[in-house]
Design a protein around this motif. Structure first.
Motif, mmCIF file in Angstrom:
data_model
loop_
_atom_site.group_PDB
_atom_site.id
_atom_site.type_symbol
_atom_site.label_atom_id
_atom_site.label_comp_id
_atom_site.label_asym_id
_atom_site.label_seq_id
_atom_site.Cartn_x
_atom_site.Cartn_y
_atom_site.Cartn_z
ATOM 1 N N ALA A 1 69.314 47.752 81.021
ATOM 2 C CA ALA A 1 70.679 47.094 81.175
ATOM 3 C C ALA A 1 71.839 48.137 81.607
ATOM 4 O O ALA A 1 72.707 48.053 82.257
ATOM 5 C CB ALA A 1 71.456 46.674 79.874
ATOM 6 N N THR A 2 71.350 49.435 81.196
ATOM 7 C CA THR A 2 72.529 50.508 81.339
ATOM 8 C C THR A 2 72.171 51.364 82.337
ATOM 9 O O THR A 2 72.456 51.489 83.525
ATOM 10 C CB THR A 2 72.769 51.000 80.014
ATOM 11 O OG1 THR A 2 71.633 51.564 79.374
ATOM 12 C CG2 THR A 2 73.500 50.157 79.040
ATOM 13 N N MET A 3 71.391 52.338 81.847
ATOM 14 C CA MET A 3 71.247 53.765 82.551
ATOM 15 C C MET A 3 70.504 53.460 84.025
ATOM 16 O O MET A 3 71.193 53.909 84.876
ATOM 17 C CB MET A 3 70.271 54.784 81.797
ATOM 18 C CG MET A 3 70.246 56.196 82.390
ATOM 19 S SD MET A 3 70.232 57.464 81.011
ATOM 20 C CE MET A 3 69.234 58.542 81.957
ATOM 21 N N VAL A 4 69.565 52.864 84.125
ATOM 22 C CA VAL A 4 68.882 52.524 84.975
ATOM 23 C C VAL A 4 69.965 51.598 86.084
ATOM 24 O O VAL A 4 69.619 51.877 87.371
ATOM 25 C CB VAL A 4 67.533 52.080 85.019
ATOM 26 C CG1 VAL A 4 66.677 53.146 84.327
ATOM 27 C CG2 VAL A 4 67.540 50.684 84.221
ATOM 28 N N ALA A 5 70.377 50.894 85.591
ATOM 29 C CA ALA A 5 71.309 49.789 86.160
ATOM 30 C C ALA A 5 72.517 50.708 86.815
ATOM 31 O O ALA A 5 73.049 50.216 88.013
ATOM 32 C CB ALA A 5 71.971 48.789 85.403
ATOM 33 N N HIS B 1 66.835 41.083 85.956
ATOM 34 C CA HIS B 1 65.763 41.917 85.646
ATOM 35 C C HIS B 1 66.567 42.576 84.077
ATOM 36 O O HIS B 1 65.745 42.769 83.428
ATOM 37 C CB HIS B 1 65.524 43.171 86.668
ATOM 38 C CG HIS B 1 65.037 44.382 86.043
ATOM 39 N ND1 HIS B 1 65.835 45.561 85.596
ATOM 40 C CD2 HIS B 1 63.660 44.358 85.713
ATOM 41 C CE1 HIS B 1 64.679 46.339 85.115
ATOM 42 N NE2 HIS B 1 63.447 45.687 85.212
ATOM 43 N N GLY B 2 67.749 42.697 84.215
ATOM 44 C CA GLY B 2 68.333 43.242 82.848
ATOM 45 C C GLY B 2 67.842 41.969 81.758
ATOM 46 O O GLY B 2 67.415 42.497 80.606
ATOM 47 N N ALA B 3 68.125 40.843 82.062
ATOM 48 C CA ALA B 3 67.693 39.883 81.157
ATOM 49 C C ALA B 3 66.336 40.061 80.769
ATOM 50 O O ALA B 3 65.909 40.100 79.449
ATOM 51 C CB ALA B 3 68.339 38.678 81.372
ATOM 52 N N PHE B 4 65.353 39.991 81.549
ATOM 53 C CA PHE B 4 64.007 39.572 81.170
ATOM 54 C C PHE B 4 63.407 40.904 80.885
ATOM 55 O O PHE B 4 62.394 40.721 79.827
ATOM 56 C CB PHE B 4 63.315 38.855 82.177
ATOM 57 C CG PHE B 4 62.959 39.619 83.607
ATOM 58 C CD1 PHE B 4 62.013 40.589 83.582
ATOM 59 C CD2 PHE B 4 63.534 39.078 84.791
ATOM 60 C CE1 PHE B 4 61.860 41.395 84.806
ATOM 61 C CE2 PHE B 4 63.086 39.778 85.955
ATOM 62 C CZ PHE B 4 62.251 40.949 86.165
ATOM 63 N N LYS B 5 63.823 42.055 81.454
ATOM 64 C CA LYS B 5 63.139 43.479 80.835
ATOM 65 C C LYS B 5 63.710 43.612 79.802
ATOM 66 O O LYS B 5 62.805 44.037 78.801
ATOM 67 C CB LYS B 5 63.673 44.486 82.055
ATOM 68 C CG LYS B 5 62.666 45.721 81.665
ATOM 69 C CD LYS B 5 61.242 45.493 81.773
ATOM 70 C CE LYS B 5 60.778 45.029 83.079
ATOM 71 N NZ LYS B 5 60.641 45.981 83.884
ATOM 72 N N ALA B 6 64.872 43.415 79.176
ATOM 73 C CA ALA B 6 65.256 43.694 77.846
ATOM 74 C C ALA B 6 64.533 42.534 76.977
ATOM 75 O O ALA B 6 64.070 43.218 75.693
ATOM 76 C CB ALA B 6 66.913 43.303 77.602
ATOM 77 N N LEU B 7 64.329 41.480 77.446
ATOM 78 C CA LEU B 7 63.519 40.676 76.679
ATOM 79 C C LEU B 7 62.310 41.064 76.375
ATOM 80 O O LEU B 7 61.530 41.077 75.229
ATOM 81 C CB LEU B 7 63.620 39.158 77.451
ATOM 82 C CG LEU B 7 62.686 38.008 76.644
ATOM 83 C CD1 LEU B 7 63.083 37.695 75.338
ATOM 84 C CD2 LEU B 7 62.430 36.927 77.528
ATOM 85 N N LEU B 8 61.473 41.538 77.478
ATOM 86 C CA LEU B 8 60.071 42.026 77.390
ATOM 87 C C LEU B 8 60.185 43.455 76.534
ATOM 88 O O LEU B 8 59.093 43.366 75.741
ATOM 89 C CB LEU B 8 59.703 42.279 78.683
ATOM 90 C CG LEU B 8 59.402 41.187 79.624
ATOM 91 C CD1 LEU B 8 59.114 41.846 81.031
ATOM 92 C CD2 LEU B 8 58.058 40.478 79.064
ATOM 93 N N PHE B 9 61.000 44.200 76.633
ATOM 94 C CA PHE B 9 61.155 45.373 75.524
ATOM 95 C C PHE B 9 61.095 44.873 74.096
ATOM 96 O O PHE B 9 60.486 45.476 73.555
ATOM 97 C CB PHE B 9 62.070 46.428 75.941
ATOM 98 C CG PHE B 9 61.700 47.215 76.990
ATOM 99 C CD1 PHE B 9 60.765 48.283 76.750
ATOM 100 C CD2 PHE B 9 62.227 47.295 78.174
ATOM 101 C CE1 PHE B 9 60.180 49.124 77.775
ATOM 102 C CE2 PHE B 9 61.743 48.153 79.079
ATOM 103 C CZ PHE B 9 60.627 48.840 79.074
#
Lengths: 141, 180, 568, 719
Positions: free
Chosen positions: D285-289, D419-427
């Protein structure tokens, strides 16, 4: 009286005194040479006193003073010479080298004190002082 | 002061001849003082030198100074020096090493000194002349000058002499003060 | 009002004089007195700030001046025969530095109250520090070139004694190097000042600055700038004239390092802002590319040197070379923004590096060494507060936005992006790029430091032979250093035999020396908090709100460059 | 209104300060051995309250901003330099407020904030993920003595990211940008007892800092060219193309650093050393975004610099495929996700690089005002229109805009959100899995389907989104990206498009592999207290080693604690459904309108193909790693093509060697010169000293001789 005669005699006497001071090894001879130089000065003083006809006679009076001081000086000088002789067993001027830089090889290293050898340098300095003092002590005993 | 009727430098007058002879004696004996190989001879030549100088003072009409010179220099100082020679166990006879290695430099410097001084004084005073008037340096005139004008330095000098005496004693005695 | 500045100089001087009274023989009283005096100076400084905040033209007949000009001036005849005047004043360039000086000195005293340095002789130390304060404040206040030089020199002697009497094991060599090197620089500086005097006919800094070099031929300006710049560069220090600095910093006691880094280095850069650039603009323009080149070399060089250091104190000393490189780069651009950057960088570096040296001093006190390999890591676990503060200070020093260190560097690079007209722009763009690379290297070595010291699990220090073998000189030095605790025996040993002092050191092992080894070390003490928190607060304040400082310096800087030179 | 924006940023910051200073009043700021367990727990609870309250408040305020019909200013050309944004219909208008103007002597810095649709959209993502992470961390970090500082740093991080998002001035943006860097350092290095974590943290900071230097110079270039650092002024300024290219390329350095793009991507996989919630925060969500966001924010400038976009396209093409291949070969679950992040970010970069079709060839900005914008919610917009067959002149007069045109920035932001949503979810799911399995390595997992049912289902959603399977959000967003790439007409378009398609397949493969190896197959014996130490990679989460007893994770229960499951569950909703809401966001009103169905089918087929191959391999032998299909390629992939090695050999080691050389040179040459001068002086004095032999007669001889010389000289001079 032409002033130039006593003045030239005085100058030559002084030069002889200078030579004696610089050339003689024996401290007593050096003292004698000093006396020669003082006498050259005295002669000058008297000559100029006569020439200038000083009413206060400053030249001659000063000569008297110089003679007195010379006496004191010789007394003190001889006392010092004797003291030196007691500690060093010699009064040869060119062998009294306490004034010299320490000729020991370690002295050169104390130079790079900024590299960290400062304490070493101190030790060397102390050491050299120590040798002088102890040398004196030995001589005295 | 230079007078109007100023005699030439040559030929010298009578007193001048006497003075020059005494001067030659003084210079010669002084030269022997600084060159002789015997210590005691040096002291004795010093006596001669001082005596000749006293004569010079006499010629220059400084009688009192001449007598003081004889009394103190010849009488006291040379004796002191001889005592010094004795106490330092100096060899009485010839000794080869009275001159240091510095002798030649000293000779050069000495000659140079003589050259400079003589040339300076000659160039400065070759015209200076004064007639000699006896009595200028008699004990009376000098005494009144010393005790009127110069009395304070005289007193100071006596203190100096005293302290020098004490100093000499302190220096020469091993059992006073000093080293730990 | 003008008397205020005289008081700023006189109070510490009188304090130092008062310390000669026998009443201060009692243990500890001298430090308390010193704290009070420096506190008074700080209060006076704040009063000066308050007076400064008044609108222009309200500070008395002698004060006042054009916008951005000198305030609170006092102008008394000093040596009338030479037309020298005791002329003090303050403007936006000097005011922050005066405040910084007063603050750091005060904090040093606060720190001293519970953390006396090894070597005893507290009264002498207090006296020395007060004299040091006189010199430092006087340098920033002086408006007569010769007076400036006198104060500039006054600083050296007390600093020499601080290093030579209360320093580490190699203190004498470091102190000698310090004083000889800086004296040499001062001699060159004096020559330059005399050139100015000979050419301009006056030593009045205000008049000289207003004249902007008019009437001085270009060659004379270049010569004078060269001499003055070289003299100041030694103090700043600029590469390659920096080598006195690491030794002096490493050996100086904590308060000495703090003042050395916090204030003394600033005197050099202040000279650039006050003397070299305003008075010799043509000389500055001719030599600015060289100045900039040496500055960026210093940035890279200092950073690289830091990267391979083992001793933390030495590393921070080298980091000063890098940081002051940014300051010099700011000056070299000859733009208002560059000078603003330099002044900001000065103050920020003073605060941050002061804090860092305090912290490293504390580390050394606790661990007995500042060698990274021997510290063994894990400080965050053993002393969380100290570790956190060290982390904070390092992060501030590497120029993180939001903390004070950033703005100086950023503005210096911005200045280099568009240097003054007449300077070769491509060259300065290269300088900027190199300086940017320097910021990365700066981050690299500070993070390496943090990683090695604060992170990890604490191990016992490696055995002595291993340390000595593995780390060469540094290890050996650390071993030789042994324990930090020095007793009175060491104090006595300073004057005399060094080895006797060492023996005293070993004798003192039992008390404090073992603390570092057993893990029972105390975390930050109350006095340390008191000394450090103001610095932390100021670092954050200046970082978050750079306007507090820039609003003060900008008018003065604009006055230096004149209205015509403002970049639109 | 701007006060709300300021409040959104300041709340997490204030909470961070409060958490750092106030959580442990009287006990200490960070964990220390001396504190008792109960006071530590109390401090942790207090810190958690601070952090969660602030994050929640920020989230509420952001949503309130988003749900307002419009920001203060009315939409219009005058208020919108550089053309209308795609977010216009979502949230028209723009609000800006400057707190003060800082005079620097050169360009002033305006401390200003601005809020508009783009900010609010990204802001929603940030605050939502931040809130989820904070809540999740309460459970995940239970018993962690350093929890207060941990949560405070997350708060600081959030605040910094929000500052980037809402910054109205480039310098202000840079401040937030850098603070994020240091927060990532602090958080990745949270378990600093392990040297490897510390190294990873340092690496993350340094690599991003390297990019940031370029970024700063890019800001300088833009600001100086535009005469202001204000974003609006910069966007409005007429900047020469050459300057623009230079500036955007410099900016790209920072973007590549922060968004972990080639060649500065190496920090991201190592950054997995941080606690798993941190990975979710940083890498979703943050840095890479931030990198993608900045490009989108300054998109008109990038559109004016075609070469920059081409460079970006190459970077993206290399990055997406390489990272996906690397992900396929990893055994560490978190590293799979890390490489997948790089790959997905490269998609966004690719979308941005694709530009706005037709406009990309334009040099100036003048034509842009109507290009990327969509006028309003009532624009007819059908699936058929987005297929790429929309005829679009590109050089139309302002106001004539391409109907249904999905701009590169829109696609990128869309994918960023999903991506922010699903990657955060995945992590977060991976965190739960790792908790349970006690290891990061997939070879130690397997058969977790029954043990962790909630995690299984949510993670399945996440993987589906990652692969781009309908109806998950990833399907829509990825398709939008690929459509944009397909439609672009840059020089490198074929390369980029091919790479993107190929990556879809590889993504399918590695997602399937991770899914299968984690949840299916035979169960592995649990209870390895610590993962195998990998020789060159930082070891992950040495929880039990570091904090024995304190990191009491619920490893014996069926599932993670509720505070961990709730965020997972909440995040699963947007991961699944965001694709359906996007048209509303983009103002198109028709469901699924972002998708070009034709190309979507191709993507789907490719993804399923990749997944199918892996599945087939896995079916053949569930124990063995399906990554074996890579054959001899596997080791290079696993080592991420040796980029780290190359960097170590080319940068790190020479730098250290250089540093040592400098130190040596400093001692020998520079200080040597100083000491040499001292030694020379002493040597000279030694020569002079020889004269000083103690013979007083010699001294006097010299003295008299000198005196004579002076006298003679004086006489000569006077004569």
């Amino acid at each position: 009286m032409h002033i130039v005669y006593p003045v030239v005699v005085s100058a030559l006497l002084f030069s002889i005194g200078v030579y004696g001071v610089l050339a003689r090894r024996n401290a007593i001879l050096v003292l004698m040479s000093v006396e020669l130089m003082l006498n050259a000065v005295n002669l000058n003083l008297v000559a100029f006193d006569v020439w200038l006809r000083d009413r206060l006679h400053s030249g001659q009076v000063l000569t008297l003073f110089v003679i007195v001081i010379a006496a004191a000086e010789v007394g003190l000088g001889l006392a010092i010479v004797l003291a030196v002789f007691r500690t060093r067993r010699t009064i040869d001027v060119d062998r009294l080298r306490a004034l010299s830089e320490n000729a020991a090889g370690t002295d050169d290293e104390s130079g790079d004190g900024d590299g960290g050898g400062d304490r070493e340098g101190d030790r060397n300095g102390g050491g050299s002082r120590g040798t002088v003092a102890s040398g004196g002590g030995e001589a005295a005993t | 002061m230079t007078s109007q009727a100023q005699p030439g430098l040559w030929p010298p007058s009578g007193p001048e001849i006497v003075f020059l002879l005494l001067g030659v004696v003084a210079l010669g004996s002084a030269l022997l003082v600084v060159t002789t190989r015997r210590l005691v001879h040096a002291a004795l030549w010093l006596v001669v030198c001082f005596g000749a100088l006293a004569g010079c003072y006499l010629v220059l009409t400084a009688e009192f100074v001449a007598w003081v010179q004889v009394l103190i220099y010849v009488g006291a100082i040379v004796v002191l020096l001889l005592f010094g020679i004795m106490l330092t166990r100096a060899p009485i006879g010839r000794s080869a090493d009275l001159d240091s290695g510095n002798r030649w430099a000293a000779a050069v410097v000495g000659v140079a000194t003589a050259g400079v001084l003589v040339s300076v004084v000659v160039s400065g005073f070759h015209t200076a002349y004064t007639p000699l008037e006896p009595g200028q340096g008699a004990a009376g005139t000098l005494g009144s000058s010393v005790f009127r004008t110069w009395v304070l330095p005289f007193e100071v000098l006596s203190v100096l002499l005293l302290s020098a005496l004490i100093g000499a004693i302190a220096l020469s005695r091993t059992d006073i003060g000093g080293r730990e | 009002m003008g008397r205020l500045l005289i008081a700023l100089v006189a109070v510490p001087l009188l304090g130092a004089a008062a310390l000669t009274m026998p009443a201060f023989r009692t243990r500890g009283r001298a430090v308390a007195f010193g704290t009070a005096v420096s506190g008074l100076v700080l209060a006076l400084t704040l009063a000066a700030v308050a007076a400064f905040a008044l609108p222009y033209g309200q500070d008395g007949p002698t004060g006042g001046g054009p916008d951005g000009g000198m305030r609170l001036q006092t102008d008394l005849p000093w040596i009338p025969g030479l037309d020298l005047r005791f002329h003090l004043g303050v403007d936006g360039i000097s005011l922050p530095l005066v405040v910084l000086t007063a603050l750091l000195t005060f904090l040093c005293f606060v720190h001293l109250t519970r953390h006396p340095p090894a070597g005893g002789r507290q009264r002498a130390l207090v006296c020395t520090l007060l004299v040091l304060e006189v010199g430092m404040i006087g340098t920033f206040l002086a408006l007569d070139l010769l007076l400036f030089f006198v104060f500039f020199e006054v600083v050296l002697v007390p600093m020499y004694f601080v290093i030579a009497l209360w320093g580490g094991t190699e203190r004498r060599a470091a102190a000698v190097k310090f004083i000889l090197y800086t004296l040499l620089g001062s001699a060159v500086l004096l020559i330059g000042l005399l050139v100015v005097w000979a050419q301009a006919g006056t030593l009045d800094m205000v008049a000289l600055a207003e004249r902007r070099g008019a009437g001085m031929p270009r060659s004379a300006q270049i010569l004078a700038f060269l001499a003055i710049g070289a003299g100041l560069a030694v103090k700043t220090p600029m590469w390659p004239l920096h080598t006195w600095l690491p030794d002096a910093h490493t050996e100086a006691p904590t308060v000495g390092s703090v003042l050395l880094a916090g204030v003394l280095l600033k005197m050099g850069s202040y000279g650039f802002a006050r003397v070299a650039i305003p008075m010799l603009p043509e000389g500055a323009a001719a030599l600015a590319p060289w100045l900039g080149a040496l500055a960026v070399v210093g940035i890279i060089y200092g950073s690289l040197a830091c990267l391979a250091q083992r001793d933390i104190k030495r590393m921070i000393a080298y980091s000063s070379v890098g940081h002051m490189g940014f300051v010099l780069l700011g000056f070299a651009t000859l733009t208002p923004v560059g000078m603003n950057a330099a002044l900001f960088g000065n103050v920020a570096h003073g605060l941050i590096t002061g804090l860092l040296f305090f912290l490293v001093g504390a580390v050394k006190e606790r661990y007995g060494t500042a060698d990274m390999a021997r510290l063994g890591g894990g400080m965050l676990g053993r002393m969380p507060h100290l570790g956190s503060l060290l982390t904070f200070a390092c992060i501030a020093s590497l120029g993180l936005p939001g903390l004070a260190g950033f703005w100086g560097e950023m503005l210096a690079l911005l200045g280099a992006f568009r240097p003054a007209a007449g300077l070769p722009r491509p060259l300065f763009l290269v300088f900027m790029a190199v300086g940017g690379a320097g910021t990365v290297l700066t981050a690299a070595y500070f993070l390496r430091l943090l990683s090695r010291v604060t992170h990890g699990v604490h191990r016992a220090a490696p055995s002595e032979p291993e340390a000595a073998a593995g780390h060469g000189v540094v290890g050996a030095r650390a071993v030789e250093q042994g324990v930090p605790a020095r007793t009175a025996g060491e104090a006595a040993g300073i004057g005399g035999d060094e080895r006797a002092g060492d023996a005293g050191e070993i004798g003192g092992t039992g008390e404090t020396g073992q603390v570092g080894g057993t893990g029972g070390a105390v975390d930050v003490t109350a006095r340390e908090w008191a000394a450090w928190v103001p610095l932390v607060v100021l670092i954050v304040l200046l970082g978050l709100w750079p306007k507090t400082l820039l609003a003060v310096t900008t008018p003065a800087v604009q006055a230096v460059f004149g209205p015509g030179m403002v970049v639109p | 209104m701007i006060a709300i924006v300021a409040l959104i940023i300041l709340l997490p910051f204030a909470a961070a300060v409060a958490g750092l200073l106030g959580a442990k009043v009287g006990t200490g700021r960070r964990g220390g051995g001396s504190r008792t367990e109960s006071s530590g727990a109390a401090a942790g609870r207090r810190a958690a309250w601070f952090a969660i309250t602030a994050a929640a408040a920020s989230a509420v305020l952001t949503l309130w901003l988003a749900l307002r019909p419009a920001l203060d200013l009315p939409t219009g050309a005058a208020s919108r330099p550089g053309g209308a944004g795609f977010w216009d219909s979502f949230l028209p208008g723009r609000v800006e407020g400057a707190l003060t103007l800082i005079e620097t002597g050169s360009l002033p810095i305006s401390v200003s904030l601005r809020g508009d649709g783009l900010s609010v959209l990204t802001g929603i993502l940030v605050v939502m993920v931040a809130l989820a992470v904070q809540v999740y961390s309460v459970g995940y970090m239970r018993g962690e003595p350093r929890y207060p500082s941990y949560s405070a740093f997350i708060g600081l991080f959030t605040s910094a990211m929000l500052l980037v998002v809402y910054a109205g001035d480039l310098i202000v943006l840079y401040v937030g940008w850098e603070i994020m860097g240091i927060c990532s350092y602090l958080l990745i290095g949270h378990w600093w007892e392990d040297r490897a974590n510390s190294r990873a943290a340092v690496k993350a900071f340094l690599v991003t800092r390297l990019g940031d230097v370029g970024f700063l110079f890019g800001i300088f270039t833009l600001g100086m060219a535009a005469g202001s650092f204000r974003i609006d002024d910069v966007l409005r300024a007429d900047i020469p193309t050459g300057t623009l290219i230079a500036a955007t390329l410099l900016l790209l350095m920072g973007v590549a650093g922060k968004s972990a793009q080639v060649p500065l991507q190496t920090w991201l996989p190592d950054a997995m050393a941080g606690p798993t919630p941190i990975s979710a925060l940083i890498h979703a969500a943050t840095m890479v975004a931030a990198g993608v966001f900045v490009v989108a924010r300054l998109y008109p400038l990038f559109l004016g610099a075609r070469p920059t976009l081409d460079v970006l396209a190459v970077i993206a093409a290399i990055g997406m495929l390489g990272a996906a291949l690397a992900a396929l070969a990893q055994d560490d679950l978190k590293r799979v996700l890390a490489y997948s992040t790089i790959s997905q970010l490269a998609y966004m970069a690719g979308a941005l690089a694709a530009g706005v079709r037709g406009a990309a060839g334009l040099a100036g900005l003048s034509g842009l005002s109507g290009l990327s914008g969509l006028s309003g919610p009532d624009v007819p917009y059908g699936p058929d229109l987005s297929e790429g067959d929309v005829v679009f002149g590109g050089i139309g007069p302002p106001g004539v805009h391409g109907l249904g045109e999905v701009g590169g920035d829109e696609a990128a932001i869309f994918h960023l959100l999903s991506h922010g949503a699903f990657k955060a979810l995945l992590f977060l799911c991976a965190g739960a899995v790792i908790h349970h399995a006690g290891s990061n390595l997939m070879s130690r997992m397997g058969g977790l389907r029954t043990a962790l049912p909630v995690t299984f289902w949510t993670m399945t959603i996440g993987f589906a989104a990652l692969m781009g399977l309908p109806p998950a959000s990833g399907f829509f967003s990825k398709n939008a990206v690929i459509s944009v790439i397909e439609d672009s007409d840059g020089v490198v378009q074929p390369f980029l498009y091919g790479s993107a398609l190929l990556t879809v397949g590889v993504t399918g493969a590695y997602a399937t592999r991770a899914w299968l190896r984690t949840f299916f197959g035979p169960a592995q014996p649990r209870g390895e207290p610590q993962p195998e130490p990998l020789p060159e990679e930082p070891r992950e989460e040495p929880l039990t080693e570091v904090l024995p007893g304190t990191a009491a994770h619920v490893s014996d229960g069926r599932e993670a604690p509720r505070s961990m499951l709730w965020p997972i569950g909440v995040l699963a909703v947007p991961a699944l459904l965001l694709g359906f809401t996007w048209p509303w966001v983009a103002g198109r009103g028709v469901m699924g309108s972002g998708v070009g169905w034709g190309s979507a089918m191709i993507d789907l087929v490719v993804a399923l193909l990749g997944a199918g191959i892996v599945y087939a391999l896995w079916r053949g032998d569930p124990v063995r790693d399906p990554a074996r299909l890579l054959g001899p390629f596997r080791v290079p992939c696993e080592r991420a093509f040796y980029v780290d090695t190359v960097y170590a050999a080319l940068v790190a080691r020479p730098m250290l060697r250089l540093a040592r050389g400098v130190v040596r040179a400093d001692e020998r040459v520079i200080d040597g010169a100083v000491r040499g001068s001292g030694r020379a002086a002493i040597g000279l004095s030694g020569v002079v000293r020889l004269v000083q032999n103690g013979n007083a007669q010699l001294y006097v001889t010299g003295l008299v001789a000198g005196l004579l010389l002076i006298a003679v000289a004086a006489a000569v001079v006077l004569a």
